[in-house]
Design an enzyme around this catalytic site. Structure first.
Site, PDB file in Angstrom:
ATOM      1  CB  SER A 172      27.209  43.025  19.186  1.00  0.00           C
ATOM      2  OG  SER A 172      27.511  43.869  20.282  1.00  0.00           O
ATOM      3  CG  HIS A 231      24.830  39.816  21.174  1.00  0.00           C
ATOM      4  ND1 HIS A 231      24.693  38.564  21.734  1.00  0.00           N
ATOM      5  CD2 HIS A 231      25.933  40.363  21.755  1.00  0.00           C
ATOM      6  CE1 HIS A 231      25.667  38.347  22.604  1.00  0.00           C
ATOM      7  NE2 HIS A 231      26.433  39.434  22.640  1.00  0.00           N
ATOM      8  CG  ASP A 248      27.572  42.661  24.017  1.00  0.00           C
ATOM      9  OD1 ASP A 248      27.610  41.465  24.374  1.00  0.00           O
ATOM     10  OD2 ASP A 248      27.808  43.032  22.858  1.00  0.00           O
ATOM     11  CG  MET A 285      29.731  44.827  29.131  1.00  0.00           C
ATOM     12  SD  MET A 285      31.176  45.392  28.240  1.00  0.00           S
ATOM     13  CE  MET A 285      30.912  44.577  26.652  1.00  0.00           C
ATOM     14  CG  HIS A 307      26.925  38.316  26.309  1.00  0.00           C
ATOM     15  ND1 HIS A 307      28.021  38.586  25.503  1.00  0.00           N
ATOM     16  CD2 HIS A 307      27.400  37.543  27.325  1.00  0.00           C
ATOM     17  CE1 HIS A 307      29.092  38.009  26.016  1.00  0.00           C
ATOM     18  NE2 HIS A 307      28.744  37.379  27.121  1.00  0.00           N
ATOM     19  CG  MET A 337      29.788  39.904  29.319  1.00  0.00           C
ATOM     20  SD  MET A 337      30.424  40.811  27.905  1.00  0.00           S
ATOM     21  CE  MET A 337      28.884  41.436  27.249  1.00  0.00           C
ATOM     22  CG  MET A 358      32.881  35.232  25.751  1.00  0.00           C
ATOM     23  SD  MET A 358      31.811  36.357  24.840  1.00  0.00           S
ATOM     24  CE  MET A 358      32.938  37.676  24.374  1.00  0.00           C
ATOM     25  CG  ASP A 416      30.056  37.906  21.598  1.00  0.00           C
ATOM     26  OD1 ASP A 416      30.480  38.775  20.824  1.00  0.00           O
ATOM     27  OD2 ASP A 416      29.406  38.174  22.637  1.00  0.00           O
TER      28      ASP A 416
HETATM   29  C1  DX5 Z   1      32.425  41.695  23.821  1.00  0.00           C
HETATM   30  C2  DX5 Z   1      30.961  41.540  23.465  1.00  0.00           C
HETATM   31  C3  DX5 Z   1      30.728  41.338  22.022  1.00  0.00           C
HETATM   32  C4  DX5 Z   1      31.262  42.421  21.127  1.00  0.00           C
HETATM   33  C5  DX5 Z   1      31.390  41.908  19.723  1.00  0.00           C
HETATM   34  O1  DX5 Z   1      32.597  41.637  25.170  1.00  0.00           O
HETATM   35  O2  DX5 Z   1      30.398  40.450  24.148  1.00  0.00           O
HETATM   36  O3  DX5 Z   1      29.363  41.065  21.751  1.00  0.00           O
HETATM   37  O4  DX5 Z   1      30.490  43.573  21.155  1.00  0.00           O
HETATM   38  O5  DX5 Z   1      31.951  42.893  18.942  1.00  0.00           O
HETATM   39  P1  DX5 Z   1      32.926  42.567  17.725  1.00  0.00           P
HETATM   40  O6  DX5 Z   1      32.165  41.759  16.747  1.00  0.00           O
HETATM   41  O7  DX5 Z   1      33.280  43.932  17.211  1.00  0.00           O
HETATM   42  O8  DX5 Z   1      34.107  41.822  18.280  1.00  0.00           O
HETATM   43 ZN    ZN Z   2      28.316  39.715  23.556  1.00  0.00          ZN
END
Ligand code: DX5
Ligand code: ZN
Length: 212
Positions: A9, A34, A36, A38, A67, A69, A138, A173
């Site tokens: 990620s 990956h 993320d 948000m 991903h 969110m 998650m 994740d």
């Molecule tokens: C959290 C994200 C993850 C996160 C994982 O909301 O979806 O992808 O970055 O990071 P670690 O492995 O540090 O928990």
């Molecule tokens: Zn993620």
């Protein structure tokens, strides 16, 4: 079970040198990148959008595992697809009709995934698993990297695997390191997202190998 997919990620990467940070994991055996996304509404954090995905697309040939969110993912779907995403995962909690979104993603020839937050039961997504390429479980509350793995969430992997065909990718994740990865693989996961564990490691290659 096929090979375990490792998806670093980039949320835990240094964004001032994102190209090098991506090359580092690519040269160390990462399978996917990956990303993320948000929106500050669905989760209490803001990260990156489609323009950044478009730039990342230029610097790596690895599949981009996006991903989302975000609320109203259908609104931004075309942007993320034309930016070059290979896999788009939206949250079950953000849509009224998952079938609609799944088919819109698959129509474009890319993989479709659904993710569930810690409080959402595995049963909620079972009606969709035959249409999906991927389910993302998650194991932390989405929003931030570096949180502690919640084993009770990982147990959902078992339930999903029991009901799914072998082709379904079950990705996990949140708080993944060499120990928690083992638990998830035993439950039936075959794709592991990992941020802090990989990006904070002294030896990136070793960290990625230790997850497999
Ligand atoms: C959290 C994200 C993850 C996160 C994982 O909301 O979806 O992808 O970055 O990071 P670690 O492995 O540090 O928990
Ligand atoms: Zn993620």
């Amino acid at each position: 079970m096929n090979k375990i997919i490792v998806a670093p990620s980039i949320l835990s990467a240094d964004f001032s040198c994102l190209k090098e940070e991506i090359e580092k994991v690519e040269n160390s055996g990462a399978d996917w990148i990956h990303v993320d996304v948000m929106d500050g509404h669905f989760v209490p954090n803001l990260t990156i959008g489609a323009p950044v995905v478009k730039c990342i697309r230029k610097i790596t040939t690895l599949p981009l595992d996006v991903h989302l969110m975000i609320e109203n993912p259908e609104k931004y779907l075309d942007d993320f697809i034309s930016a070059g995403s290979d896999i788009i995962t939206f949250h079950y909690e953000t849509v009224e009709n998952p079938f609609d979104l799944i088919s819109k993603i698959k129509e474009k020839g890319i993989k479709a995934g659904i993710s569930i937050k810690p409080k959402t039961e595995a049963e909620a997504i079972l009606p969709y698993i035959n249409e999906l390429d991927l389910v993302l479980v998650m194991t932390v509350e989405p929003g931030f990297g570096g949180q502690k793995f919640m084993n009770e969430c990982a147990l959902k992997i078992k339930k999903i695997r029991e009901n799914a065909s072998d082709n379904l990718i079950i990705e996990v994740d949140g708080g993944i390191n060499s120990e928690t990865a083992k638990i998830c693989k035993d439950y039936g996961a075959n794709a592991l997202v990992s941020g802090n564990y990989i990006y904070k490691a002294q030896d990136t290659k070793k960290a990625i190998e230790s997850l497999r």
